[in-house]
Scaffold this motif. Structure first.
Motif, short mmCIF file in Angstrom:
data_model
loop_
_atom_site.label_atom_id
_atom_site.label_comp_id
_atom_site.label_asym_id
_atom_site.label_seq_id
_atom_site.Cartn_x
_atom_site.Cartn_y
_atom_site.Cartn_z
N SER A 290 0.84 -1.20 0.00
CA SER A 290 0.00 0.00 0.00
C SER A 290 0.87 1.25 0.00
CB SER A 290 -0.90 0.00 1.24
OG SER A 290 -1.69 1.16 1.27
N THR A 291 0.33 2.32 -0.56
CA THR A 291 1.04 3.59 -0.53
C THR A 291 0.76 4.36 0.75
OG1 THR A 291 -0.73 4.64 -1.78
CG2 THR A 291 1.16 3.81 -3.04
N SER A 292 -0.15 3.84 1.59
CA SER A 292 -0.44 4.50 2.85
C SER A 292 -0.46 3.47 3.97
CB SER A 292 -1.77 5.24 2.80
OG SER A 292 -2.85 4.37 3.05
N LYS B 166 -2.77 2.84 5.95
CA LYS B 166 -4.09 2.21 6.05
C LYS B 166 -4.10 0.94 5.20
CE LYS B 166 -6.20 6.70 6.53
NZ LYS B 166 -6.80 7.78 5.80
N PRO C 282 -4.91 -1.49 2.21
CA PRO C 282 -5.10 -1.16 0.80
C PRO C 282 -6.59 -1.09 0.45
CG PRO C 282 -3.55 -2.98 1.07
CD PRO C 282 -4.15 -2.70 2.42
N THR C 283 -6.93 -0.20 -0.45
CA THR C 283 -8.29 -0.07 -0.93
C THR C 283 -8.28 -0.26 -2.44
OG1 THR C 283 -8.03 2.31 -1.21
CG2 THR C 283 -8.91 1.57 0.91
N GLU D 268 -6.17 3.80 -4.26
CA GLU D 268 -5.38 4.52 -3.27
C GLU D 268 -5.31 5.98 -3.69
OE1 GLU D 268 -2.17 2.63 -1.51
OE2 GLU D 268 -2.95 0.62 -1.85
N SER E 180 -5.49 0.04 -6.84
CA SER E 180 -4.88 -1.00 -6.01
C SER E 180 -4.21 -2.07 -6.87
CB SER E 180 -5.94 -1.64 -5.12
OG SER E 180 -6.77 -2.48 -5.90
N ASP F 107 5.61 0.49 -1.80
CA ASP F 107 4.95 0.42 -0.50
C ASP F 107 5.45 1.56 0.40
OD1 ASP F 107 3.32 -1.63 1.31
OD2 ASP F 107 4.99 -0.85 2.51
N TYR F 108 4.54 2.09 1.20
CA TYR F 108 4.86 3.25 2.04
C TYR F 108 6.09 3.02 2.93
CZ TYR F 108 2.80 1.02 6.18
OH TYR F 108 2.55 0.18 7.23
#
Length: 148
Positions: A19-21, A23, A25-26, A29, A34, A82-83
C-alpha cells in the motif's frame, strides 16, 4: 539489487497487500489503483504485464505496463512503492528498470503515463527521469511521454 519479478502463487497475496499508505489497501489509493484491481484488470485485458518490484529479496512495490488498446500507445499504467520503502529513490530505480524492459518491445518507441495533477512528488520523479508533460489531460490526469 532491484529487479522485476513475476507475480506467482507464492507471492500474489504479499503483492496485493502492498500500500502507498499506512491504512489497509483499498480499490483506489490516493494516486494509484490498487494492486488487486490491477491484477484482475490484467487477467481480462491481455496486453498488460504485471510485475512485483523486488529489492534485496524483499517485495517493495508493483508495476503494470503494456499496450493501452483504447489509447493506442504503450503505457506505464501503474507504479507503486509500498509506504514502508518510500523516500529511498526506489521509485526512480524501478521506473528505469521498467523503461529498460519496455524498450525491448519491438514497436515501442514512446512510453506514456498519466498522473493526478496533485501528485507533485510523482511528477518530479517522472520529469527527472525524462518524461515530458504533454499538456493533455486523460480522464482528469496529466499525460506524460518518454521517447527513445
Amino acid at each position: 539489487m532491484m529487479r522485476l519479478i513475476d507475480i506467482t502463487e507464492e507471492n500474489w497475496l504479499e503483492v496485493i497487500f502492498l500500500s502507498t499508505s499506512k491504512k489497509l489497501p483499498t480499490i483506489s489509493e490516493e494516486f494509484v489503483a490498487s494492486n488487486a484491481l490491477s491484477l484482475v484488470q490484467a487477467q481480462f485485458e491481455k496486453t498488460w504485464t504485471t510485475k512485483a518490484i523486488e529489492k534485496d529479496g524483499i517485495i517493495i512495490g508493483f508495476t503494470m505496463y503494456g499496450y493501452a488498446e483504447q489509447q493506442g500507445y504503450y503505457e506505464l499504467c501503474r507504479i507503486m512503492i509500498d509506504y514502508k520503502f518510500q523516500g529511498n529513490g526506489y521509485g526512480t530505480e524501478a521506473i528505469q528498470l521498467i523503461i529498460s524492459e519496455m524498450k525491448k518491445i519491438e514497436d515501442c518507441n514512446d512510453i506514456y503515463l498519466s498522473t493526478d495533477p496533485e501528485n507533485s512528488k510523482g511528477k518530479r520523479v517522472y520529469e527527472k527521469i525524462g518524461f515530458i508533460n504533454t499538456g493533455k489531460l486523460v480522464d482528469g490526469e496529466e499525460l506524460f511521454v518518454y521517447s527513445f
